[in-house]
Structure formats: C-alpha cells, structure tokens
Scaffold this motif. Sequence first.
Motif, PDB file in Angstrom:
ATOM      1  N   ARG A   1     113.100 -15.374  14.035  1.00  0.00           N
ATOM      2  CA  ARG A   1     112.897 -16.821  14.141  1.00  0.00           C
ATOM      3  C   ARG A   1     113.991 -17.392  15.041  1.00  0.00           C
ATOM      4  O   ARG A   1     115.170 -17.043  14.880  1.00  0.00           O
ATOM      5  CB  ARG A   1     112.957 -17.474  12.763  1.00  0.00           C
ATOM      6  N   SER A   2     113.612 -18.208  16.010  1.00  0.00           N
ATOM      7  CA  SER A   2     114.616 -18.859  16.845  1.00  0.00           C
ATOM      8  C   SER A   2     114.000 -20.057  17.545  1.00  0.00           C
ATOM      9  O   SER A   2     112.777 -20.133  17.716  1.00  0.00           O
ATOM     10  CB  SER A   2     115.190 -17.889  17.882  1.00  0.00           C
ATOM     11  N   VAL A   3     114.859 -21.005  17.933  1.00  0.00           N
ATOM     12  CA  VAL A   3     114.461 -22.132  18.771  1.00  0.00           C
ATOM     13  C   VAL A   3     115.187 -21.971  20.102  1.00  0.00           C
ATOM     14  O   VAL A   3     116.414 -21.934  20.143  1.00  0.00           O
ATOM     15  CB  VAL A   3     114.813 -23.486  18.132  1.00  0.00           C
ATOM     16  N   ILE A   4     114.418 -21.847  21.183  1.00  0.00           N
ATOM     17  CA  ILE A   4     114.978 -21.642  22.512  1.00  0.00           C
ATOM     18  C   ILE A   4     114.716 -22.888  23.351  1.00  0.00           C
ATOM     19  O   ILE A   4     113.604 -23.407  23.391  1.00  0.00           O
ATOM     20  CB  ILE A   4     114.365 -20.399  23.188  1.00  0.00           C
ATOM     21  N   GLY A   5     115.783 -23.360  24.017  1.00  0.00           N
ATOM     22  CA  GLY A   5     115.708 -24.600  24.780  1.00  0.00           C
ATOM     23  C   GLY A   5     115.599 -24.378  26.275  1.00  0.00           C
ATOM     24  O   GLY A   5     115.367 -23.249  26.749  1.00  0.00           O
ATOM     25  N   PRO A   6     115.771 -25.445  27.062  1.00  0.00           N
ATOM     26  CA  PRO A   6     115.578 -25.383  28.516  1.00  0.00           C
ATOM     27  C   PRO A   6     116.441 -24.318  29.178  1.00  0.00           C
ATOM     28  O   PRO A   6     117.633 -24.185  28.888  1.00  0.00           O
ATOM     29  CB  PRO A   6     115.991 -26.782  28.981  1.00  0.00           C
ATOM     30  N   GLY A   7     115.811 -23.549  30.072  1.00  0.00           N
ATOM     31  CA  GLY A   7     116.507 -22.494  30.782  1.00  0.00           C
ATOM     32  C   GLY A   7     116.533 -21.169  30.047  1.00  0.00           C
ATOM     33  O   GLY A   7     116.984 -20.166  30.596  1.00  0.00           O
ATOM     34  N   GLY A   8     116.034 -21.149  28.811  1.00  0.00           N
ATOM     35  CA  GLY A   8     116.038 -19.929  28.019  1.00  0.00           C
ATOM     36  C   GLY A   8     114.749 -19.141  28.177  1.00  0.00           C
ATOM     37  O   GLY A   8     113.788 -19.578  28.824  1.00  0.00           O
ATOM     38  N   ILE A   9     114.747 -17.949  27.569  1.00  0.00           N
ATOM     39  CA  ILE A   9     113.554 -17.096  27.617  1.00  0.00           C
ATOM     40  C   ILE A   9     113.335 -16.434  26.254  1.00  0.00           C
ATOM     41  O   ILE A   9     114.264 -16.316  25.447  1.00  0.00           O
ATOM     42  CB  ILE A   9     113.652 -15.996  28.706  1.00  0.00           C
ATOM     43  N   GLN A  10     112.102 -16.005  26.032  1.00  0.00           N
ATOM     44  CA  GLN A  10     111.753 -15.214  24.850  1.00  0.00           C
ATOM     45  C   GLN A  10     111.003 -13.979  25.334  1.00  0.00           C
ATOM     46  O   GLN A  10     110.050 -14.101  26.110  1.00  0.00           O
ATOM     47  CB  GLN A  10     110.865 -16.013  23.896  1.00  0.00           C
ATOM     48  N   TRP A  11     111.453 -12.809  24.888  1.00  0.00           N
ATOM     49  CA  TRP A  11     110.778 -11.550  25.257  1.00  0.00           C
ATOM     50  C   TRP A  11     110.338 -10.884  23.967  1.00  0.00           C
ATOM     51  O   TRP A  11     111.164 -10.456  23.171  1.00  0.00           O
ATOM     52  CB  TRP A  11     111.736 -10.638  26.019  1.00  0.00           C
ATOM     53  N   MET A  12     109.029 -10.824  23.766  1.00  0.00           N
ATOM     54  CA  MET A  12     108.484 -10.257  22.540  1.00  0.00           C
ATOM     55  C   MET A  12     107.634  -9.033  22.864  1.00  0.00           C
ATOM     56  O   MET A  12     106.709  -9.103  23.683  1.00  0.00           O
ATOM     57  CB  MET A  12     107.630 -11.279  21.792  1.00  0.00           C
ATOM     58  N   THR A  13     107.972  -7.921  22.238  1.00  0.00           N
ATOM     59  CA  THR A  13     107.183  -6.701  22.345  1.00  0.00           C
ATOM     60  C   THR A  13     106.242  -6.643  21.148  1.00  0.00           C
ATOM     61  O   THR A  13     106.684  -6.438  20.015  1.00  0.00           O
ATOM     62  CB  THR A  13     108.098  -5.462  22.366  1.00  0.00           C
ATOM     63  N   ALA A  14     104.942  -6.854  21.406  1.00  0.00           N
ATOM     64  CA  ALA A  14     103.983  -6.813  20.299  1.00  0.00           C
ATOM     65  C   ALA A  14     103.819  -5.382  19.796  1.00  0.00           C
ATOM     66  O   ALA A  14     103.683  -5.149  18.597  1.00  0.00           O
ATOM     67  CB  ALA A  14     102.641  -7.381  20.745  1.00  0.00           C
ATOM     68  N   GLY A  15     103.797  -4.414  20.722  1.00  0.00           N
ATOM     69  CA  GLY A  15     103.685  -3.018  20.317  1.00  0.00           C
ATOM     70  C   GLY A  15     102.508  -2.785  19.386  1.00  0.00           C
ATOM     71  O   GLY A  15     101.390  -3.228  19.645  1.00  0.00           O
ATOM     72  N   ARG A  16     102.782  -2.125  18.248  1.00  0.00           N
ATOM     73  CA  ARG A  16     101.704  -1.750  17.322  1.00  0.00           C
ATOM     74  C   ARG A  16     101.076  -2.946  16.619  1.00  0.00           C
ATOM     75  O   ARG A  16     100.021  -2.825  15.998  1.00  0.00           O
ATOM     76  CB  ARG A  16     102.219  -0.763  16.284  1.00  0.00           C
ATOM     77  N   GLY A  17     101.727  -4.106  16.714  1.00  0.00           N
ATOM     78  CA  GLY A  17     101.083  -5.304  16.192  1.00  0.00           C
ATOM     79  C   GLY A  17     101.992  -6.183  15.369  1.00  0.00           C
ATOM     80  O   GLY A  17     102.768  -5.697  14.549  1.00  0.00           O
ATOM     81  N   LEU A  18     101.902  -7.480  15.620  1.00  0.00           N
ATOM     82  CA  LEU A  18     102.573  -8.467  14.783  1.00  0.00           C
ATOM     83  C   LEU A  18     101.814  -9.779  14.857  1.00  0.00           C
ATOM     84  O   LEU A  18     100.880  -9.941  15.641  1.00  0.00           O
ATOM     85  CB  LEU A  18     104.045  -8.641  15.172  1.00  0.00           C
ATOM     86  N   ILE A  19     102.234 -10.695  14.019  1.00  0.00           N
ATOM     87  CA  ILE A  19     101.705 -12.057  14.024  1.00  0.00           C
ATOM     88  C   ILE A  19     102.863 -12.973  14.404  1.00  0.00           C
ATOM     89  O   ILE A  19     103.982 -12.805  13.905  1.00  0.00           O
ATOM     90  CB  ILE A  19     101.168 -12.443  12.628  1.00  0.00           C
ATOM     91  N   HIS A  20     102.607 -13.913  15.293  1.00  0.00           N
ATOM     92  CA  HIS A  20     103.684 -14.847  15.636  1.00  0.00           C
ATOM     93  C   HIS A  20     103.126 -16.238  15.884  1.00  0.00           C
ATOM     94  O   HIS A  20     101.924 -16.434  16.052  1.00  0.00           O
ATOM     95  CB  HIS A  20     104.500 -14.347  16.833  1.00  0.00           C
ATOM     96  N   SER A  21     104.029 -17.206  15.868  1.00  0.00           N
ATOM     97  CA  SER A  21     103.678 -18.570  16.242  1.00  0.00           C
ATOM     98  C   SER A  21     104.690 -19.065  17.257  1.00  0.00           C
ATOM     99  O   SER A  21     105.842 -18.621  17.281  1.00  0.00           O
ATOM    100  CB  SER A  21     103.655 -19.508  15.028  1.00  0.00           C
ATOM    101  N   GLU A  22     104.233 -19.965  18.123  1.00  0.00           N
ATOM    102  CA  GLU A  22     105.081 -20.585  19.139  1.00  0.00           C
ATOM    103  C   GLU A  22     104.783 -22.081  19.105  1.00  0.00           C
ATOM    104  O   GLU A  22     103.798 -22.539  19.680  1.00  0.00           O
ATOM    105  CB  GLU A  22     104.771 -20.014  20.516  1.00  0.00           C
ATOM    106  N   ILE A  23     105.634 -22.809  18.429  1.00  0.00           N
ATOM    107  CA  ILE A  23     105.428 -24.242  18.262  1.00  0.00           C
ATOM    108  C   ILE A  23     106.694 -24.981  18.689  1.00  0.00           C
ATOM    109  O   ILE A  23     107.724 -24.368  18.966  1.00  0.00           O
ATOM    110  CB  ILE A  23     105.045 -24.591  16.806  1.00  0.00           C
ATOM    111  N   SER A  24     106.599 -26.283  18.756  1.00  0.00           N
ATOM    112  CA  SER A  24     107.766 -27.081  19.116  1.00  0.00           C
ATOM    113  C   SER A  24     108.658 -27.285  17.900  1.00  0.00           C
ATOM    114  O   SER A  24     108.193 -27.282  16.756  1.00  0.00           O
ATOM    115  CB  SER A  24     107.315 -28.441  19.656  1.00  0.00           C
ATOM    116  N   SER A  25     109.953 -27.466  18.161  1.00  0.00           N
ATOM    117  CA  SER A  25     110.887 -27.724  17.069  1.00  0.00           C
ATOM    118  C   SER A  25     110.593 -29.085  16.438  1.00  0.00           C
ATOM    119  O   SER A  25     109.953 -29.957  17.035  1.00  0.00           O
ATOM    120  CB  SER A  25     112.327 -27.720  17.594  1.00  0.00           C
ATOM    121  N   ASP A  26     111.074 -29.269  15.223  1.00  0.00           N
ATOM    122  CA  ASP A  26     110.908 -30.571  14.557  1.00  0.00           C
ATOM    123  C   ASP A  26     111.561 -31.672  15.379  1.00  0.00           C
ATOM    124  O   ASP A  26     111.047 -32.797  15.451  1.00  0.00           O
ATOM    125  CB  ASP A  26     111.518 -30.525  13.158  1.00  0.00           C
TER     126      ASP A  26
END
Length: 285
Positions: free
Chosen positions: A83-108
Amino acid sequence: MRTIKAVHQAQSAPIADLTTFRALPTSLLQHLDPFLFLNHHGPQTYPARNRGLPFGPHPHRGFETVTFILEGDIMHQDSGGHRSVIGPGGIQWMTAGRGLIHSEISSDEFKQAGGPLEILQLWVNLPARLKMTEPRYTGLQKPEIPTVTLDEGRVTIHAVSGEWDGTAGAVQPLTNMALATVNFRQDGQLHLNIAAERTIFCYVIRGRLRINGQEAEARQLVEFNYDGNELEAQALTDDAILLLGHATPFGEPIVAAGPFVMNSEAEIRQAYQDYQAGLFGTWTE
C-alpha cells in the motif's frame, strides 16, 4: 540512424469523467513487443470533493504495470499487502506475475481538495518463463528516481530502469528493459545509441519534438523500424516531455483477454478459473 515506420495518434477513450487517450493498442498497432498497452489520463483538473480515479479492485496476471504520475497522486493497494500513495513525479512498478488483485484510486486528500491530474500507465509483457513469478510492487517518489542532466541543462532524464548515460535506473526489472521520462527545454537535444534489435517505445507526453528527422507532438507514439542504432530528439517547444523505453522483444505468442496477458488461450482460461477460485489472494480494505 534508425528509421521511423509510423507515427500513431493516441485515440480518445474516456473512462467515466477521466480524460483518457489510448496510445497502445490502437486499430493500426496491436503492440510493440514487449510493450503492450499505454493509457494517458488527463491532463485535467478535478474540483474539490471529487470521486477521484475509478480503478477499484481488479485482477492481473502475466505482465507488469508501470505507472507514471505527472500530476495528482495514486493510492495503490494490492492483495500482496502493498500500500502506498505516490505523488507528482513518482512511479509505481507492479509485477502481476502469477496473479494479484489491486486498486489504483486517488488519496483522500486529493478527493477532498481536487487539483491537476495527469497519469500514464504502461503495460509491459513478461516472457513465458516469468509469467507465473511471485508478484511484487515498488512505489517511488520523485526524489527517489535518479536524474541525468544533458545538453547544458536543457534535457533531464528521469531514469526509472535500465542505464541512461552511465546512470542506473531506480528499479531493477526482471527483464532487460530501460524506461525513463525525459524533460526538454526549448531546443534541448538528446542523442542515444540503442541496439538495432531492441524495440524502442517513444511516446510524446507534452510538447513537440523532432525525432530522427520527423516531427511528433503530444499524444503521438513513434514506431521505429529495426535498422539502426541512433536516436536523436530535439525539442521544438519548451517543456516537452517524452516517455522513452527500449527492450529486447520476446518473440512469443501474445494472448490478451481483459486483465490477463498470457501465451495461449488455455492459459487465459486457467487465469480466470484461478481468479474465481480465490488464488489471486484476499482483498481487504
């Protein structure tokens, strides 16, 4: 110098109230092996008390997502416990691989205050030998991403992965993939040597550039042939931004269905069965 095969215009594909342009795939280009998919969200400004990004919990298997946050933020959560909140200029690198569930929403905070938003999400393939690898996630803020300054300060490379002018990127990828965003001031010039057998991914996020002799502007994807080592880009406007990558193509069958990218229809069916059987992990808010 490597020649350009075509320049492709990203196609409008809004998602609810989120301005979205899809650069890959389009009706004329299915993929640039191993680059599979690019959505360009925004730029737009959200009002105060907004609903934020619409990407609630959903599964993936068989590839990786790389998300570039230019403006706004993303709150990432997945069934692997990340779990993380990434702001302007940042990146997220996610390896789904064998499988996961994720969400990408805006912070509160973003949903309460609103503000500018511009985000790109790139899907990159995994070779057959790595499609069932263990899922993983890296979230990095802007200061954690190394920069390379060239042409007397007129060009700045934000090195996400791979090596750029002798500087290693922030992420050590599972495959030999180089990714970066490149910021240009007016007339800034970039010269790179990229082996002819590697696929180049070159998307103009903002501004207008001359790339290997041909002009390209915002929301255009430049498709190259495999016939030369040199790439040259010169900014024709101030504050141009390029999403640039290169990688060795896998040369394997690509079978994509919804959130899964595998090598065969049978593997796609298995992915749906495994997801429905709860094998992608448990989602908890």
